[in-house]
Design a protein around this motif. Structure first.
Motif, PDB file in Angstrom:
ATOM      1  N   ALA A  94       0.801  -1.228   0.000  1.00 44.47           N
ATOM      2  CA  ALA A  94       0.000   0.000   0.000  1.00 44.47           C
ATOM      3  C   ALA A  94       0.833   1.278   0.000  1.00 44.47           C
ATOM      4  O   ALA A  94       0.331   2.338  -0.348  1.00 44.47           O
ATOM      5  N   SER A  95       2.098   1.202   0.352  1.00 45.16           N
ATOM      6  CA  SER A  95       2.947   2.402   0.391  1.00 45.16           C
ATOM      7  C   SER A  95       3.681   2.658  -0.922  1.00 45.16           C
ATOM      8  O   SER A  95       4.390   3.645  -1.046  1.00 45.16           O
ATOM      9  N   ASP A  96       3.533   1.770  -1.916  1.00 44.32           N
ATOM     10  CA  ASP A  96       4.332   1.838  -3.143  1.00 44.32           C
ATOM     11  C   ASP A  96       3.517   2.292  -4.342  1.00 44.32           C
ATOM     12  O   ASP A  96       2.287   2.208  -4.352  1.00 44.32           O
ATOM     13  N   SER A  97       4.233   2.746  -5.371  1.00 46.05           N
ATOM     14  CA  SER A  97       3.595   3.136  -6.631  1.00 46.05           C
ATOM     15  C   SER A  97       4.405   2.588  -7.799  1.00 46.05           C
ATOM     16  O   SER A  97       5.575   2.239  -7.662  1.00 46.05           O
ATOM     17  N   VAL A  98       3.767   2.512  -8.966  1.00 52.28           N
ATOM     18  CA  VAL A  98       4.429   2.057 -10.187  1.00 52.28           C
ATOM     19  C   VAL A  98       3.966   2.950 -11.334  1.00 52.28           C
ATOM     20  O   VAL A  98       2.834   3.440 -11.331  1.00 52.28           O
ATOM     21  N   ALA A  99       4.859   3.188 -12.287  1.00 55.54           N
ATOM     22  CA  ALA A  99       4.510   3.979 -13.469  1.00 55.54           C
ATOM     23  C   ALA A  99       5.262   3.419 -14.663  1.00 55.54           C
ATOM     24  O   ALA A  99       6.338   2.824 -14.524  1.00 55.54           O
ATOM     25  N   GLY A 100       4.681   3.609 -15.854  1.00 56.41           N
ATOM     26  CA  GLY A 100       5.357   3.111 -17.041  1.00 56.41           C
ATOM     27  C   GLY A 100       4.821   3.722 -18.317  1.00 56.41           C
ATOM     28  O   GLY A 100       3.751   4.324 -18.350  1.00 56.41           O
ATOM     29  N   VAL A 101       5.607   3.557 -19.377  1.00 59.99           N
ATOM     30  CA  VAL A 101       5.243   3.993 -20.718  1.00 59.99           C
ATOM     31  C   VAL A 101       5.885   3.007 -21.691  1.00 59.99           C
ATOM     32  O   VAL A 101       6.913   2.401 -21.385  1.00 59.99           O
ATOM     33  N   ALA A 102       5.270   2.820 -22.864  1.00 60.40           N
ATOM     34  CA  ALA A 102       5.783   1.858 -23.835  1.00 60.40           C
ATOM     35  C   ALA A 102       5.823   2.486 -25.227  1.00 60.40           C
ATOM     36  O   ALA A 102       4.971   3.299 -25.580  1.00 60.40           O
TER      37      ALA A 102
END
Length: 126
Positions: A94-102
């Motif tokens: 719950a304390s983490d985040s993720v981001a991405g692009v392709a």
């Protein structure tokens, strides 16, 4: 055949450890997807990118770079069939985040898409 840029996804992000999903531009079998992924976490994190087909995990081409609260990696997938999505797997914390692009390319040598050796580094604050 010359390499051509087919397009990019709109970047996506997720909080609370969830997954982030991007829609890929129109593509075909043999096209190459390059994905950039980052995870915000103060703990060690494994970065994973896959297509909308769960079993198709991208190959990591730049070894994960870790700093105090950020983990970054670059991934590649040679498509065996057209795909609609890339999924950036979160940590489920719950304390983490993720981001991405392709980004999607056509005309890339599918047996050796990049001609470099993967490298790794660890950052430090100054």
């Amino acid at each position: 055949m010359a390499i051509s840029f087919l397009g990019t996804s709109v970047g996506a992000a997720a909080t609370n450890g969830g997954n982030a999903t991007v829609t890929l531009p129109t593509n075909s079998a043999g096209d190459v997807v390059i994905a950039f992924c980052t995870v915000g976490s103060s703990r060690a994190a494994t970065l994973t990118v896959r297509t909308s087909v769960v079993a198709e995990t991208f190959t990591q081409i730049v070894t994960t770079i870790h700093t105090s609260n950020c983990h970054f990696g670059v991934f590649r997938q040679v498509l065996t069939d057209p795909r609609t999505q890339a999924v950036f797997i979160g940590t489920a914390n719950a304390s983490d985040s993720v981001a991405g692009v392709a980004y999607v390319f056509n005309g890339v040598d599918s047996t050796s898409p990049e001609d470099v050796t993967p490298t790794s580094t660890n950052g430090s604050g100054t």
